[in-house]
Write an enzyme that holds these catalytic residues in place. Structure first.
Site, PDB file in Angstrom:
ATOM      1  N   SER A  61      -1.601  51.742  14.265  1.00  6.67           N
ATOM      2  CA  SER A  61      -0.438  52.369  13.642  1.00  6.67           C
ATOM      3  C   SER A  61      -0.706  53.777  13.102  1.00  6.67           C
ATOM      4  O   SER A  61      -1.085  54.663  13.855  1.00  6.67           O
ATOM      5  CB  SER A  61       0.029  51.406  12.553  1.00  6.67           C
ATOM      6  OG  SER A  61       1.194  51.832  11.965  1.00  6.67           O
ATOM      7  N   ASP A 280       5.594  56.890  13.332  1.00  3.63           N
ATOM      8  CA  ASP A 280       4.160  56.729  13.090  1.00  3.63           C
ATOM      9  C   ASP A 280       3.461  56.517  14.442  1.00  3.63           C
ATOM     10  O   ASP A 280       4.094  56.601  15.502  1.00  3.63           O
ATOM     11  CB  ASP A 280       3.872  55.614  12.073  1.00  3.63           C
ATOM     12  CG  ASP A 280       4.123  54.233  12.647  1.00  3.63           C
ATOM     13  OD1 ASP A 280       4.863  54.129  13.649  1.00  3.63           O
ATOM     14  OD2 ASP A 280       3.575  53.254  12.104  1.00  3.63           O
ATOM     15  N   ASN A 380       8.723  53.270   3.152  1.00  5.72           N
ATOM     16  CA  ASN A 380       7.989  54.071   4.132  1.00  5.72           C
ATOM     17  C   ASN A 380       8.644  54.115   5.521  1.00  5.72           C
ATOM     18  O   ASN A 380       8.080  54.699   6.445  1.00  5.72           O
ATOM     19  CB  ASN A 380       6.537  53.592   4.233  1.00  5.72           C
ATOM     20  CG  ASN A 380       6.429  52.163   4.732  1.00  5.72           C
ATOM     21  OD1 ASN A 380       7.326  51.668   5.398  1.00  5.72           O
ATOM     22  ND2 ASN A 380       5.329  51.499   4.417  1.00  5.72           N
ATOM     23  N   ALA A 507      -2.744  45.384  -5.687  1.00 11.08           N
ATOM     24  CA  ALA A 507      -3.829  45.594  -4.719  1.00 11.08           C
ATOM     25  C   ALA A 507      -3.214  45.805  -3.345  1.00 11.08           C
ATOM     26  O   ALA A 507      -2.291  45.079  -2.963  1.00 11.08           O
ATOM     27  CB  ALA A 507      -4.743  44.380  -4.704  1.00 11.08           C
TER      28      ALA A 507
HETATM   29  P1  NG1 Z   1      -0.308  47.943   1.443  1.00  6.92           P
HETATM   30  O1  NG1 Z   1      -1.562  48.613   1.886  1.00  6.92           O
HETATM   31  O2  NG1 Z   1      -0.436  46.469   1.204  1.00  6.92           O
HETATM   32  O3  NG1 Z   1       0.341  48.685   0.304  1.00  6.92           O
HETATM   33  C1  NG1 Z   1       1.019  49.207   3.399  1.00  6.92           C
HETATM   34  C2  NG1 Z   1       2.399  49.680   3.018  1.00  6.92           C
HETATM   35  C3  NG1 Z   1       3.389  48.573   3.334  1.00  6.92           C
HETATM   36  C4  NG1 Z   1       3.279  48.103   4.788  1.00  6.92           C
HETATM   37  C5  NG1 Z   1       1.831  47.790   5.124  1.00  6.92           C
HETATM   38  C6  NG1 Z   1       1.616  47.420   6.583  1.00  6.92           C
HETATM   39  C7  NG1 Z   1       3.105  51.050   1.098  1.00  6.92           C
HETATM   40  C8  NG1 Z   1       3.086  51.238  -0.357  1.00  6.92           C
HETATM   41  N1  NG1 Z   1       2.478  49.962   1.576  1.00  6.92           N
HETATM   42  O4  NG1 Z   1       0.729  48.041   2.645  1.00  6.92           O
HETATM   43  O5  NG1 Z   1       4.683  49.014   3.024  1.00  6.92           O
HETATM   44  O6  NG1 Z   1       3.837  49.046   5.655  1.00  6.92           O
HETATM   45  O7  NG1 Z   1       0.970  48.879   4.777  1.00  6.92           O
HETATM   46  O8  NG1 Z   1       1.375  48.456   7.417  1.00  6.92           O
HETATM   47  O9  NG1 Z   1       3.675  51.867   1.834  1.00  6.92           O
HETATM   48 ZN    ZN Z   2       3.134  51.391  12.742  1.00  4.30          ZN
END
Ligand code: NG1
Ligand code: ZN
Length: 538
Positions: A61, A280, A380, A507
């Site tokens: 990604s 992305d 996002n 986390a």
């Molecule tokens: P984490 O790393 O758990 O915050 C991130 C994005 C999620 C989602 C995942 C999967 C933020 C704050 N967090 O997760 O929205 O897209 O990656 O790719 O953007």
């Molecule tokens: Zn992606």
């Protein structure tokens, strides 16, 4: 080759793997082993599901070019069911230990799930444009080849949502042998044409520049544009399409870069009243933006703005055809959704909002289980709209009854077409982009009109590296910490010092870090609050 020989050729020992929110993801150099075992998992899953097509996507990604990853796609396009994630993790770690360990772990899984490994497995594979893709694909195919009766369809280069869509198509088509990558373009172009013709849209109210992150979305969106004909060819330009220069992937461009840095990507020459968007690296997310004519300022139109735009259109259409009380429309967000968007949806649009944990699978589950039409987007830009069977049946039967009433008929048909224009299987940058530009054309909105529906509260998202992120345990859709003890009370106290503010810590599920989010009345306060909360976390 024997199982042992294949293992020796493709697997290495020593790395610890976890199947997380985004499948397995890491630096490409440690991924051969887990590709091999994910091939095995896909075969087991397909046989377990009576030879249904199961998908495997190789992508990382928005991560840097040297990373890669792999995830399994269920027959109807969903992510791998949660109770198989530990199976995938267990097999990978067994292979990372020794061949004997892998063999015995595999035997016990086969026995436990009662799988007849001589049965046919149907596997569909694809990859994004990364340099390590072909090597990792070979390791994946080697894992698949451990079993005697497998059929592999290799779609080669695809976006993640294209693979989800095609896996779904393979399992639902009366002629699966006719499903190919053109099935995707044929479907979306045909629906786009029908919807725009219904509203007599002959040109878009703006020009749209698409930043493709130098990823696979570039080739794919160009193909769609060329197939769609004049209107899109004249109004859409794709930039950052250097998929062959591997190190450029996600470099100073793409949805994550734009969202994080709140600025224009490379190779984009912003002009007022024009619209811009960024995909992305695997084109499952999209964010929009523009520059205003007065202050020449960058304005982000993120997942929250996409959700509200689509919510407004769907709510209007439901009202126009008298279905507002029959079909339940709702929006699903996470704690990262801007407070203003939640307020706008609840107070202005009068649509219910639910908040879930981060990660599309949680949003998806909520959308499916609570609503007939469930709109979910992470801030996002990752998301989609899910239309239930109840929705389809109701709309189809009303379409037959109301052929006399032109306005109602048009609204019903629009709803049906919208449900087909939005990829039902997973968030899809290309399909979401089409849904957004169709909606803006139907409402005849310029970027600033879209942006004007509500004003984002200033906010800050930061990342803090801590020795052990697993001690950060949260509750209440991740908005409050249960542990470390006493930390939440300190955050609450800080929040009271900033008017109309909000902050939470959780986390990350995808990175070895803790994320801090803060919202406040001014940008300065949001930054100060995020910084102070960040200091508490360290
Ligand atoms: P984490 O790393 O758990 O915050 C991130 C994005 C999620 C989602 C995942 C999967 C933020 C704050 N967090 O997760 O929205 O897209 O990656 O790719 O953007
Ligand atoms: Zn992606």
């Amino acid at each position: 080759m024997s199982f042992r020989d294949l293992y020796e050729q493709y697997c290495k020992q020593g790395h610890a793997y976890t199947y997380g929110t985004a499948g397995f993801r890491a630096h490409n150099s440690v991924l051969d082993t887990v590709m091999f075992t994910t091939g095995i998992v896909a075969v087991l899953r397909s046989i377990y599901l009576k030879s249904k097509f199961v998908g495997v996507m190789i992508t990382a990604s928005h991560n840097p070019p040297e990373d890669n990853g792999v995830k399994v796609v269920e027959p109807y396009g969903e992510m791998l069911v949660q109770n198989w994630e530990p199976i995938a993790t267990k097999l990978a770690n067994a292979a990372s230990s020794s061949f004997t360990q892998l063999e015995s772990t595999l035997q016990s899984i086969i026995a436990e799930l009662n799988i007849d490994t001589t049965q046919l497995a149907n596997i569909t594979v694809a990859r994004d444009s990364r340099e390590s893709g072909p090597r990792l694909l070979a390791a994946l195919k080697a894992g698949i080849s451990v079993f005697p009766a497998v059929k592999i369809i290799d779609f080669e280069l695809l976006t993640t949502p294209q693979l989800h869509f095609l896996v779904y198509s393979l399992n639902t088509s009366s002629q699966p042998s006719q499903v190919r990558d053109s099935t995707y373009y044929d479907h979306f172009v045909s629906i786009w044409n029908q919807l725009t013709q219904l509203y007599e849209v002959t040109e878009l109210p703006f020009h749209l520049t698409i930043d493709c992150a130098n990823g696979i979305g570039a080739d794919k969106v160009k193909q769609l544009i060329s197939q769609a004909g004049h209107m899109l060819e004249n109004s859409l330009t794709a930039v950052n399409g250097e998929t062959k220069t591997f190190q450029l992937l996600n470099e100073s461009c793409g949805a994550d870069f734009v969202k994080t840095n709140q600025t224009f990507p490379a190779n984009c020459n912003p002009k007022p009243s024009q619209l811009y968007c960024s995909f992305d690296g695997d084109a499952d997310r999209v964010v929009f933006y523009y520059v205003d004519g007065k202050e020449n300022k960058f304005h982000l139109l993120d997942g929250d703005k996409i959700a509200t735009l689509l919510a407004k259109l769907i709510a209007d259409l439901l009202r126009d055809c008298g279905l507002s009380d029959t079909l339940k429309l709702g929006v699903v967000q996470t704690a990262y959704a801007n407070g203003s968007s939640t307020k706008y949806i609840t107070d202005k649009l009068k649509i219910p909002v639910s908040c879930t944990k981060t990660g599309v699978k949680h949003l998806h589950h909520e959308a499916v289980s609570r609503y007939d039409i469930g709109i979910y987007f992470e801030a996002n830009g990752h998301g989609t709209v899910i239309f239930s069977r109840e929705f389809l049946e109701t709309v189809d039967s009303r379409l037959q009854e109301t052929s006399g009433n032109e306005q109602q008929y048009k609204s019903l048909l629009s709803l049906k077409l919208l449900s087909q224009l939005i990829n039902q299987t997973v968030g899809d940058a290309i399909s979401d982009m089409l849904a957004v530009i169709a909606t803006l054309s139907i409402f005849n909105l310029k970027p600033e009109d879209w942006d004007g529906c509500y004003q984002d509260l200033p906010n800050r998202l930061t990342k803090v590296i801590v020795p052990d992120r697993s001690v950060f345990v949260s509750t209440n859709a991740e908005r409050q910490l249960l542990s470390p003890e006493g930390l939440q009370a300190k955050i609450d106290l800080l929040v009271t010092q900033f008017p109309n503010s909000r902050s939470f810590v959780r986390a990350s599920g995808t990175e070895d870090a803790v994320r801090v989010y803060a919202e406040a009345e001014t940008t300065e306060s949001a930054i100060e609050l995020a910084t102070k909360v960040g200091e508490l976390v360290k």
